[in-house]
Design a protein around this motif. Structure first.
Motif, PDB file in Angstrom:
ATOM      1  N   LEU A  29      31.744 -12.311 -45.561  1.00 20.16           N
ATOM      2  CA  LEU A  29      31.079 -11.049 -45.211  1.00 20.16           C
ATOM      3  C   LEU A  29      31.380  -9.966 -46.239  1.00 20.16           C
ATOM      4  O   LEU A  29      30.498  -9.191 -46.613  1.00 20.16           O
ATOM      5  CB  LEU A  29      31.525 -10.585 -43.818  1.00 20.16           C
ATOM      6  CG  LEU A  29      30.856 -11.230 -42.606  1.00 20.16           C
ATOM      7  CD1 LEU A  29      31.440 -10.656 -41.322  1.00 20.16           C
ATOM      8  CD2 LEU A  29      29.351 -11.012 -42.652  1.00 20.16           C
ATOM      9  N   ARG A  30      32.614  -9.905 -46.690  1.00 16.47           N
ATOM     10  CA  ARG A  30      32.982  -8.876 -47.662  1.00 16.47           C
ATOM     11  C   ARG A  30      32.236  -9.059 -48.981  1.00 16.47           C
ATOM     12  O   ARG A  30      31.953  -8.088 -49.683  1.00 16.47           O
ATOM     13  CB  ARG A  30      34.493  -8.915 -47.905  1.00 16.47           C
ATOM     14  CG  ARG A  30      35.012  -7.750 -48.731  1.00 16.47           C
ATOM     15  CD  ARG A  30      36.507  -7.760 -48.845  1.00 16.47           C
ATOM     16  NE  ARG A  30      36.999  -8.950 -49.531  1.00 16.47           N
ATOM     17  CZ  ARG A  30      38.271  -9.150 -49.849  1.00 16.47           C
ATOM     18  NH1 ARG A  30      39.171  -8.244 -49.532  1.00 16.47           N
ATOM     19  NH2 ARG A  30      38.649 -10.252 -50.459  1.00 16.47           N
ATOM     20  N   GLU A  48      29.191 -10.078 -49.229  1.00 18.48           N
ATOM     21  CA  GLU A  48      27.757  -9.846 -49.050  1.00 18.48           C
ATOM     22  C   GLU A  48      27.327  -8.437 -49.410  1.00 18.48           C
ATOM     23  O   GLU A  48      26.140  -8.113 -49.316  1.00 18.48           O
ATOM     24  CB  GLU A  48      27.360 -10.149 -47.598  1.00 18.48           C
ATOM     25  CG  GLU A  48      27.434 -11.642 -47.252  1.00 18.48           C
ATOM     26  CD  GLU A  48      27.035 -11.906 -45.819  1.00 18.48           C
ATOM     27  OE1 GLU A  48      26.640 -10.927 -45.123  1.00 18.48           O
ATOM     28  OE2 GLU A  48      27.102 -13.064 -45.379  1.00 18.48           O
ATOM     29  N   GLU A  71      26.808  -4.433 -49.021  1.00 22.15           N
ATOM     30  CA  GLU A  71      26.685  -3.371 -48.009  1.00 22.15           C
ATOM     31  C   GLU A  71      26.439  -3.911 -46.620  1.00 22.15           C
ATOM     32  O   GLU A  71      26.991  -3.411 -45.633  1.00 22.15           O
ATOM     33  CB  GLU A  71      25.551  -2.424 -48.417  1.00 22.15           C
ATOM     34  CG  GLU A  71      25.422  -1.204 -47.521  1.00 22.15           C
ATOM     35  CD  GLU A  71      24.357  -0.255 -47.994  1.00 22.15           C
ATOM     36  OE1 GLU A  71      24.044   0.694 -47.251  1.00 22.15           O
ATOM     37  OE2 GLU A  71      23.834  -0.458 -49.116  1.00 22.15           O
ATOM     38  N   SER A  72      25.604  -4.954 -46.491  1.00 23.93           N
ATOM     39  CA  SER A  72      25.322  -5.514 -45.164  1.00 23.93           C
ATOM     40  C   SER A  72      26.579  -6.133 -44.552  1.00 23.93           C
ATOM     41  O   SER A  72      26.852  -5.969 -43.357  1.00 23.93           O
ATOM     42  CB  SER A  72      24.215  -6.569 -45.277  1.00 23.93           C
ATOM     43  OG  SER A  72      24.614  -7.637 -46.128  1.00 23.93           O
ATOM     44  N   GLY A  73      27.350  -6.844 -45.376  1.00 23.93           N
ATOM     45  CA  GLY A  73      28.593  -7.414 -44.871  1.00 23.93           C
ATOM     46  C   GLY A  73      29.602  -6.351 -44.496  1.00 23.93           C
ATOM     47  O   GLY A  73      30.323  -6.488 -43.502  1.00 23.93           O
ATOM     48  N   GLN A  74      29.664  -5.262 -45.283  1.00 26.67           N
ATOM     49  CA  GLN A  74      30.593  -4.185 -44.978  1.00 26.67           C
ATOM     50  C   GLN A  74      30.226  -3.497 -43.669  1.00 26.67           C
ATOM     51  O   GLN A  74      31.118  -3.064 -42.923  1.00 26.67           O
ATOM     52  CB  GLN A  74      30.593  -3.168 -46.126  1.00 26.67           C
ATOM     53  CG  GLN A  74      31.673  -2.100 -46.003  1.00 26.67           C
ATOM     54  CD  GLN A  74      33.066  -2.675 -45.990  1.00 26.67           C
ATOM     55  OE1 GLN A  74      33.383  -3.561 -46.772  1.00 26.67           O
ATOM     56  NE2 GLN A  74      33.902  -2.179 -45.102  1.00 26.67           N
ATOM     57  N   ARG A  75      28.924  -3.405 -43.377  1.00 29.94           N
ATOM     58  CA  ARG A  75      28.512  -2.804 -42.094  1.00 29.94           C
ATOM     59  C   ARG A  75      29.012  -3.644 -40.921  1.00 29.94           C
ATOM     60  O   ARG A  75      29.436  -3.092 -39.896  1.00 29.94           O
ATOM     61  CB  ARG A  75      26.997  -2.669 -42.043  1.00 29.94           C
ATOM     62  CG  ARG A  75      26.450  -1.497 -42.852  1.00 29.94           C
ATOM     63  CD  ARG A  75      25.047  -1.145 -42.403  1.00 29.94           C
ATOM     64  NE  ARG A  75      24.125  -2.247 -42.624  1.00 29.94           N
ATOM     65  CZ  ARG A  75      23.377  -2.394 -43.704  1.00 29.94           C
ATOM     66  NH1 ARG A  75      23.453  -1.499 -44.674  1.00 29.94           N
ATOM     67  NH2 ARG A  75      22.561  -3.422 -43.833  1.00 29.94           N
ATOM     68  N   LYS A  76      28.955  -4.966 -41.044  1.00 27.60           N
ATOM     69  CA  LYS A  76      29.461  -5.832 -39.977  1.00 27.60           C
ATOM     70  C   LYS A  76      30.975  -5.698 -39.822  1.00 27.60           C
ATOM     71  O   LYS A  76      31.496  -5.650 -38.704  1.00 27.60           O
ATOM     72  CB  LYS A  76      29.082  -7.278 -40.262  1.00 27.60           C
ATOM     73  CG  LYS A  76      27.590  -7.560 -40.181  1.00 27.60           C
ATOM     74  CD  LYS A  76      27.285  -9.028 -40.431  1.00 27.60           C
ATOM     75  CE  LYS A  76      25.792  -9.301 -40.362  1.00 27.60           C
ATOM     76  NZ  LYS A  76      25.475 -10.738 -40.630  1.00 27.60           N
ATOM     77  N   LYS A 120      31.725  -2.617 -38.013  1.00 27.35           N
ATOM     78  CA  LYS A 120      31.473  -2.763 -36.577  1.00 27.35           C
ATOM     79  C   LYS A 120      32.659  -3.446 -35.897  1.00 27.35           C
ATOM     80  O   LYS A 120      33.100  -3.027 -34.817  1.00 27.35           O
ATOM     81  CB  LYS A 120      30.194  -3.569 -36.356  1.00 27.35           C
ATOM     82  CG  LYS A 120      29.824  -3.728 -34.887  1.00 27.35           C
ATOM     83  CD  LYS A 120      28.485  -4.430 -34.734  1.00 27.35           C
ATOM     84  CE  LYS A 120      28.567  -5.873 -35.186  1.00 27.35           C
ATOM     85  NZ  LYS A 120      27.319  -6.623 -34.894  1.00 27.35           N
TER      86      LYS A 120
END
Length: 437
Positions: A104-105, A107, A109-114, A117
């Motif tokens: 996720l890291r 990925e 910006e999208s991974g950082q948003r997860k 969360k």
């Protein structure tokens, strides 16, 4: 004339944007300070004051400093932002241990948003756990007026909501203001206690408990420590990087040279915060259980772990060194840096790309981290001796001083970056307009 008007308009809009960002930061700090005076209902204020005055030398005093006195007043922001910081560190640790979070890291910006969360969910869990524990502690010490289910529900809900609101407020400051919002909230909490600490010091001088020459010596030490912190925080170890000649679009670009900057203190203020928490938490638990259950050895242990005691200083210094290396390993990956250099066609002179570059960067970073760990330890332990020798107020502690200086430096750097970006945009607009003419 048109070019000058355009430049003036861009400059004006740039300053206007900066002004609104600064006003937003001031508004957020004002909201935080107002909330720190709104008390949680259902508590006896006199018994609450007596309880927290007796707990100033343990974790209560530390967290009360970070919350700007909100914990001692037991306001709606009593938990402060510490649950969010703890959750962030836990998630960063999990990104190293969990392959799915590591992906996720990567990925972007999208991974950082997860990950953000998940951090919010973890903050909710930690804040709830701490709120229930504090509510039970207050009820056990007779602070709660009517310790029933209604009291536990109201207290827990109020404290958790206050922490989540501060988390949201910090994110808004980061997005709409200047600097890191969470750091600004902690900074505001620490600075809010400085006037009372200075007042206590001057009162000690007036009553003869503190000599004037000692006060001047303390001020000289504080100024010297601040200058030392600024010098080290700005210091860098620059590794020379060279780019090979390359052809792109039918053009041959000559070799270029740059550098890879490495900070001495990569971990920032995280090590002293977590070292303090790790030591003071068992000390507080031992004091509570020792006083309530008559277990004298627990009381002796809690006294040995309080500030100013040799055991506390030894464990505090060891904890800072450990967390400096631990947190630096979380935020900086020499292997990943070496791979990025190799992909971009860059190399360190005399070092082969790939694994040798990674080992070289890791060696340099290890030496820098050792120097940074010693520096942070000295900054944090020197005020401990000042407190022990001259009874200096807790707000002159090394952790608070380090946070204040680092946050102010980051804040000024952010303002300069905004000003530079506006000037750069103005120059680009002028150049494009002249080119079009």
């Amino acid at each position: 004339m048109a070019v000058n008007n355009l430049g003036a308009g861009l400059k004006s809009s740039g300053f206007t944007d900066l002004k609104y960002r600064l006003l937003f930061v001031l508004l957020a700090i004002l909201i935080f300070r107002i909330g720190s005076y709104i008390p949680v209902p259902g508590l006896n204020p006199l018994r609450l004051q007596d309880l927290f005055h007796a707990q100033q030398n343990n974790i209560v005093g530390l967290f009360n400093m970070f919350s700007g006195g909100a914990l001692m007043r037991f306001s709606i922001f009593a938990l402060g932002i510490m649950p969010y910081i703890s959750a962030s560190i836990i998630l960063q640790l999990m990104t190293v241990l969990s392959p799915s979070l590591a992906e996720l890291r990567k990925e972007g910006e999208s991974g950082q948003r997860k990950i953000n969360k998940y951090t919010r969910y973890a903050t909710l869990v930690l804040a709830t756990f701490q709120a229930v524990g504090i509510a039970k502690m207050l009820a056990a010490h007779g602070v709660a007026i009517a310790p029933g289910m209604s009291y536990y529900f109201t207290t827990t809900l109020t404290l958790v909501t206050g922490t989540l609101f501060l988390m949201w407020l910090g994110e808004q400051v980061t997005e709409r203001g200047i600097g890191n919002g969470i750091s600004m909230i902690i900074f505001a909490g620490i600075v809010a206690g400085l006037p009372s600490a200075l007042g206590k010091t001057l009162e000690q001088v007036r009553e003869g408990q503190l000599q004037v020459i000692v006060l001047l010596l303390i001020l000289a030490v504080v100024v010297g420590v601040v200058a030392f912190v600024v010098f080290v925080e700005r210091a860098q170890r620059r590794i020379k990087i060279e780019y090979a000649r390359r052809m792109q679009g039918g053009k041959i670009y000559s070799a270029q040279s740059t550098h890879l900057p490495l900070k001495i203190n990569m971990a920032g203020v995280i090590p002293p915060i977590f070292a303090s928490s790790l030591i003071l938490f068992p000390a507080t638990i031992a004091q509570w259980f020792g006083n309530s259950n008559g277990m004298s050895w627990l009381t002796t242990l809690s006294v040995s772990l309080q500030q100013g005691q040799p055991l506390h200083m030894l464990l505090f210094g060891a904890g800072i060194i450990f967390f400096c290396f631990f947190y630096t390993a979380l935020v900086f990956n020499p292997k990943e840096t070496a791979d990025n250099l190799k992909k971009s066609g860059a190399f360190i002179p005399g070092i082969r790309p790939g694994d040798q570059t990674a080992r070289y960067i890791d060696t340099v970073m290890t030496r820098l981290t050792l120097i940074g760990a010693v520096y942070v330890t000295l900054v944090c332990l020197l005020p401990e001796f000042m407190i022990l020798a001259w009874n200096v107020p807790f707000y002159f502690g090394g952790t608070s001083l380090l946070i204040i200086v680092v946050v102010v430096m980051d804040f000024m750097a952010q303002i300069q970056a905004h000003m530079m970006s506006f000037q750069y945009e103005s120059l680009l607009k002028k150049a494009n307009l002249r080119g079009g003419n």
